[in-house]
Design an enzyme around this catalytic site. Structure first.
Site, PDB file in Angstrom:
ATOM      1  N   ASN A 163       0.846  -1.191   0.000  1.00  0.00           N
ATOM      2  CA  ASN A 163       0.000   0.000   0.000  1.00  0.00           C
ATOM      3  C   ASN A 163       0.883   1.243   0.000  1.00  0.00           C
ATOM      4  OD1 ASN A 163      -1.927   1.994   0.385  1.00  0.00           O
ATOM      5  ND2 ASN A 163      -2.315   1.470   2.527  1.00  0.00           N
ATOM      6  N   LYS A 217       0.031   4.302  -0.252  1.00  0.00           N
ATOM      7  CA  LYS A 217      -0.618   5.474   0.345  1.00  0.00           C
ATOM      8  C   LYS A 217      -0.448   6.690  -0.586  1.00  0.00           C
ATOM      9  CE  LYS A 217      -0.128   3.374   4.846  1.00  0.00           C
ATOM     10  NZ  LYS A 217       0.062   3.550   6.296  1.00  0.00           N
ATOM     11  N   HIS A 273      -9.459   0.966   5.358  1.00  0.00           N
ATOM     12  CA  HIS A 273      -8.163   1.191   5.987  1.00  0.00           C
ATOM     13  C   HIS A 273      -8.334   2.151   7.159  1.00  0.00           C
ATOM     14  CE1 HIS A 273      -4.004   2.479   6.593  1.00  0.00           C
ATOM     15  NE2 HIS A 273      -3.637   1.398   5.926  1.00  0.00           N
ATOM     16  N   GLU A 276      -6.763   4.615   8.139  1.00  0.00           N
ATOM     17  CA  GLU A 276      -6.615   6.034   7.812  1.00  0.00           C
ATOM     18  C   GLU A 276      -7.870   6.580   7.155  1.00  0.00           C
ATOM     19  OE1 GLU A 276      -1.841   5.319   7.336  1.00  0.00           O
ATOM     20  OE2 GLU A 276      -3.063   5.571   5.542  1.00  0.00           O
ATOM     21  N   GLU A 331      -5.027  -4.955  10.803  1.00  0.00           N
ATOM     22  CA  GLU A 331      -4.027  -3.901  10.975  1.00  0.00           C
ATOM     23  C   GLU A 331      -4.235  -3.220  12.327  1.00  0.00           C
ATOM     24  OE1 GLU A 331      -4.489  -0.695   8.213  1.00  0.00           O
ATOM     25  OE2 GLU A 331      -6.593  -0.458   8.711  1.00  0.00           O
ATOM     26  N   GLY A 337       2.966   2.284  11.155  1.00  0.00           N
ATOM     27  CA  GLY A 337       3.928   3.376  11.064  1.00  0.00           C
ATOM     28  C   GLY A 337       4.699   3.656  12.334  1.00  0.00           C
ATOM     29  N   SER A 352       3.768  -2.141  10.445  1.00  0.00           N
ATOM     30  CA  SER A 352       5.230  -2.136  10.617  1.00  0.00           C
ATOM     31  C   SER A 352       5.862  -3.454  10.183  1.00  0.00           C
ATOM     32  CB  SER A 352       5.599  -1.807  12.071  1.00  0.00           C
ATOM     33  OG  SER A 352       5.174  -0.499  12.407  1.00  0.00           O
TER      34      SER A 352
END
Length: 264
Positions: free
Chosen positions: A14, A16, A106, A108, A176, A182, A222
């Site tokens: 991904n 992003k 996702h 985000e 996730e 991250g 990660s």
């Protein structure tokens, strides 16, 4: 429930909001060449990249022209098939670009755009209507984990999304943990397996044992070449949804070749 299957591992990158269409071309070329040089076993592991919408056509054209052993998908999809929905991209449009996958839900998107499980479910259903496999993301924050314990929030998210879907149709589930994305601090393999096992049990309850055994469940958060083997040893983890590391062709190729060091 029998767990002996022939699920093909999926390593999904991904990107992003990174890489314009020219950078996307360069990254895909480098990734494909790196995998080829490393004698990557394409039959054993499926590798897919998820560029921004602006790069999809360029990536599609390159993969098709060069016959690279890669697949591609979109980072999002509209719940609508067509119409007056400014800024939206439909699953029908993605299908015309040969997108195999579309990420939905996702963390985000949930955080930045207020996407609910119902919206995520409708997006997944739209993808299925047009032959695009949805990658359904579920996961918990650190606060969720402390308040509800492991797996409770991801399992409920998956139940709510599945309620919007037809009984048939291929899906991929991606766990996730939001607290790991991250952060450089991945979940342990045991932690990830515990949640992925609960997600597979939920799939069995809702869609039946056969569908649950056939559905790939990915871990994302990660992921690096140094920890992928540990995750892939677990019986209910079938691949990875990779973020930042997928922007480095050499590192992403190393993750994709996890089978070369899964026994170490």
């Amino acid at each position: 429930m029998a767990m002996t299957t022939s699920r093909t591992p999926l390593i999904a990158g991904n990107w992003k909001m990174h890489q314009d269409h020219l950078q996307a071309i360069a990254l895909v070329q480098k990734l494909a060449w790196t995998l080829q040089d490393a004698k990557h076993d394409h039959a054993a592991v499926e590798v897919a990249v998820f560029p921004p919408f602006t790069g999809l056509r360029s990536v599609q054209t390159l993969i098709s022209a060069e016959r690279f052993e890669l697949r591609h998908g979109a980072q999002d999809v509209s719940e609508h098939d067509a119409g007056a929905h400014t800024g939206e991209v439909s699953a029908a449009m993605l299908a015309k670009l040969d997108c195999a996958y579309a990420i939905v839900g996702h963390s985000e998107r949930r955080q930045d755009h207020g996407e609910t499980d119902a919206i995520v479910g409708r997006k997944a259903a739209a993808a299925l209507r047009h032959g695009v496999t949805p990658v359904i993301c579920v996961g918990e924050t650190a606060e969720d984990l402390e308040q509800h314990g492991a797996s409770a929030v991801p399992v409920q998210q998956l139940r709510d999304v599945l309620a919007e879907l037809p009984a048939a149709g291929e899906i991929v589930v991606a766990y996730e943990p939001v607290w790991a994305i991250g952060s450089g601090q991945a979940a342990t393999a045991d932690q990830a397996q515990q949640v992925c096992q609960a997600l597979r049990q939920t799939l069995a309850e809702v869609r039946g044992d056969e569908a649950a055994a056939a559905t790939r469940i990915l871990y994302g958060g990660s992921v690096k070449s140094g920890n992928i083997a540990g995750f892939m040893r677990e019986p209910d983890i079938d691949g990875a949804l990779v973020g930042g590391a997928s922007l480095d062709a050499a590192e992403f190729a190393a993750i994709s070749r996890f089978q070369h060091h899964v026994g170490t």
